[in-house]
Each structure stands twice: as C-alpha cells, then as structure tokens.
Scaffold this active site. Structure first.
Site, PDB file in Angstrom:
ATOM      1  N   HIS A   1      30.339  45.301  24.319  1.00 31.69           N
ATOM      2  CA  HIS A   1      29.565  44.575  25.328  1.00 31.69           C
ATOM      3  C   HIS A   1      28.063  44.742  25.095  1.00 31.69           C
ATOM      4  O   HIS A   1      27.594  45.795  24.637  1.00 31.69           O
ATOM      5  CB  HIS A   1      29.898  45.096  26.728  1.00 31.69           C
ATOM      6  CG  HIS A   1      31.156  44.527  27.307  1.00 31.69           C
ATOM      7  ND1 HIS A   1      31.366  43.173  27.448  1.00 31.69           N
ATOM      8  CD2 HIS A   1      32.282  45.139  27.795  1.00 31.69           C
ATOM      9  CE1 HIS A   1      32.557  42.970  27.997  1.00 31.69           C
ATOM     10  NE2 HIS A   1      33.141  44.146  28.207  1.00 31.69           N
TER      11      HIS A   1
ATOM     12  N   CYS B   1      26.939  40.250  23.363  1.00 34.73           N
ATOM     13  CA  CYS B   1      26.122  39.315  24.135  1.00 34.73           C
ATOM     14  C   CYS B   1      24.674  39.805  24.216  1.00 34.73           C
ATOM     15  O   CYS B   1      24.393  40.993  24.062  1.00 34.73           O
ATOM     16  CB  CYS B   1      26.684  39.175  25.548  1.00 34.73           C
ATOM     17  SG  CYS B   1      28.368  38.542  25.640  1.00 34.73           S
TER      18      CYS B   1
END
Length: 370
Positions: free
Chosen positions: A91, A176
């Site tokens: 993440h 991301c």
C-alpha cells in the site's frame, strides 16, 4: 570493490490475529517478490546480496522499524560503482503535511504492516487534518497511522542523502500515490496512449548498453534522453510546458524539491543553468552535499492517483517484467515506461465497470539531469 545489493519488500496485510485494524489485504505483493527474484536471476544484472521482506510467515519483518533498518542496510557503506536495487509492493498513501516542500499539502508514503488503519467516524470517512485535536484515546484518530507510515522525506534521507557519489540505486514502487515517493527532482510522465505521439530523438543507450558501458560499472544506469525529462510535481495536473523551453532538444526545466522559491523560479525568465547553479549552492550551504549518487525510481501512479492490482500480481511489477522480457533485456528506459503505460491502459480497459476514469500510468524519476 563494486558491490551489488537488492532489497525486495512485499506486504499482503493478511493479519487476522493483529491487535490493530489492518489495511485492506492485497493478493499480489508476495508473488511480486517471488517474480522479481526469478526475473533478477535471468537478467544481465546480477546481485551478490539479496534480501526479501514479506509478511508471509512473520509480519514483523515488514514492520516500520525493520523496513527502515533494511533500507539503511541497502545503502550503508556504498561507494562509487555500486549497483543497488529496491523493490516495494504494498500500500501507498498520502498524509497531510505543512511542509513547504509539498505543493499539494501531502507527503507520499509507504505503509508498513504495523501501521494501524483507524475505523471511520460515524457519518464521515475523512482522515484527520494536520494538527488535529483528537484526544489520545480516540480510536478514529489518524495520528498513530501517520506516525507509522514511512514518508517520502524519510526515504529520501536514507536512499538519496546517504548514497555515495558514483553509486546508483534503482527503486521500484508498486504502490498507490508513489509518483514522487523519494522526492526526486526530475519526472518523466509518458504520453497519453490515446493522443498522437511526438516523434522523439534516437536514444543514446539501452538498458543493456548502459550496463555494459564501462563508465557505469555494470549498474542499471539511467541514460535518459534529455528531451524526455521534465522536472516538476509528479502528477499531470501540475505539469505545464513553457513555450521558452525546447523540450524536444534536450533542455530541462529544473524544479528542486528542497526550495519552493527555486521551484517557482522555473516559470520565470531565469535560465535552467542559473536555477541549477543556485540549487547546487543551496545544497552546499545546507550541508547536504551535492550531488550524491544517482537514484532512479519507477512508480506505479502519480501522486494523487491510486493503482489497481491484477489477479495475484502488482500492475507495475507485471508490466515491467513483461516489457523487459519482450525486448530481451535490451530496451531504452523511456521506451520501457511508454510500453508499460500502454499495458496499464489496456489492463484498465479490461476492468470494464471497475475501470478508472482517469489515465493510469507509471512515472519515471531521477535526482540528476542527464
């Protein structure tokens, strides 16, 4: 003696017995690490020391402190000619900041396995702002999560500031919000696959030629086309091209991260050389030294954007391996990014109803103009 080291990190966030709320589980990072290991064994670039960190058997291996310790291991004792590689799959997030180095008001981060994910407040899914006044016992407060993330400033202080002159580090972030994850100065954003493409000058070096070039000591050297590198925030909305700079004949627009005054100067009438000279002097006065070794990043998304997973694989990792193998490990860096962007677009369209309605593309960055 030249050293070659690699650090591969993959976090799936599967922690059913964790004492804190975890981030949404991912299916690809563990496989990304295994694929990168296999990929590196087949490339012309060998690494004498390789460490892997995953939460597959022991989540503590990808806790914040251990990740930082291993990042420091990667660059410690670096010397001219060293070739280093970092791969992160997991993440990524943006946390608010008041730092003047972030024009958008956010630090880009990676998310260790011990980073808590606060439950949403009733009727609201917004994160806490900078300097929130939440009481310490408030389980909805984002301060503990912000503190556990590893920020772009921290990554730069380890990977850039501690890298010896003459050493090179390639860092791949399959996450991301990673466009400027190491706060590098120059960014290449590939052309929109749906727009007419400008014919570019012939490349000077391919990846393999860079590796074989004796001046680069077998590293994954980045020999960018000067016309390809445009400095500035790593997201399309903030990228503007000045009419007084010839982007297709090797001129660069510098946008040093550390000094917002110099960043604004890029839109004024100062020459690029004047801006770069001032930037170097600023570094010297600040005691940071200039330049350090060369750092290059390949990121899965521009700063404000998210990126999706493929079934059991990271989009960036899969696309990178696919394109490099297609060209038999002999492809120019900008061609690599352009073809990866085409794969991103195709795979986004294949998602149909779940497809993002904005361009999804990788970002290429470096701390030195070429």
């Amino acid at each position: 003696m030249r050293r070659t080291k690699a650090l591969l990190i993959g976090i799936n966030y599967h922690q059913p017995n964790s004492s804190f709320n975890s981030w949404g589980p991912l299916s690809g990072p563990h496989r990304d690490v295994r694929r990168m290991l296999e990929f590196l064994s087949l490339t012309p670039w060998t690494y004498d020391e390789i460490r892997t960190l995953t939460d597959e058997a022991d989540p503590t291996k990808v806790y914040r402190n251990n990740i930082i310790e291993n990042l420091e291991w990667l660059v410690e004792g670096s010397s001219p000619g060293d070739s280093l590689l970092l791969h992160y799959s997991g993440h990524g997030y943006q946390r608010p900041t008041r730092s003047p180095t972030e024009d958008d008001g956010f630090d880009e981060t990676i998310v260790p396995a011990d980073c808590p994910y606060p439950p949403s407040r009733p009727g609201s899914d917004e994160d806490c702002p900078v300097g929130c006044k939440c009481p310490k016992e408030d389980e909805h407060c984002w301060r503990p999560a912000y503190s556990a993330m590893i920020r772009d400033n921290e990554l730069r202080s380890i990977l850039v500031d501690k890298l010896a002159e003459g050493a090179r580090l390639v860092a791949i972030f399959d996450s991301c919000h990673s466009g400027s994850i190491v706060d590098l100065e120059y960014h290449y954003i590939p052309p929109d696959p749906h727009q007419k493409r400008t014919k570019l000058r012939n490349p000077r070096f391919s990846i393999t030629e860079s590796v074989q070039n004796k001046n680069h000591s077998g590293t994954l050297a980045m020999m960018f086309h000067g016309s390809m590198m445009v400095a500035g925030p790593a997201f399309p909305e903030a990228r503007t091209e000045r009419e007084d700079i010839d982007y297709h004949n090797g001129e660069l627009c510098a946008s040093p991260i550390e000094d917002p005054q110099l960043r604004r100067a890029t839109s004024a009438s100062k020459s690029v050389q004047e801006i770069l000279t001032e930037h170097r002097e600023k570094f010297k006065l600040g005691g940071l030294g200039y330049p350090r070794g060369q750092v290059i990043t390949i990121s899965a998304a521009s700063d404000p954007k998210e990126v999706f997973e493929l079934p059991k694989a990271g989009l960036l990792t899969d696309s990178l391996i696919t394109v490099v193998k297609k060209h038999n490990y002999n492809v120019t860096w900008c061609k690599l990014i352009d073809e990866m962007a085409l794969l991103f677009a195709v795979r986004n369209q294949q998602r149909e109803d779940e497809a993002y309605d904005y361009p999804v593309h990788p970002v290429l960055s470096t701390n030195k103009s070429m």
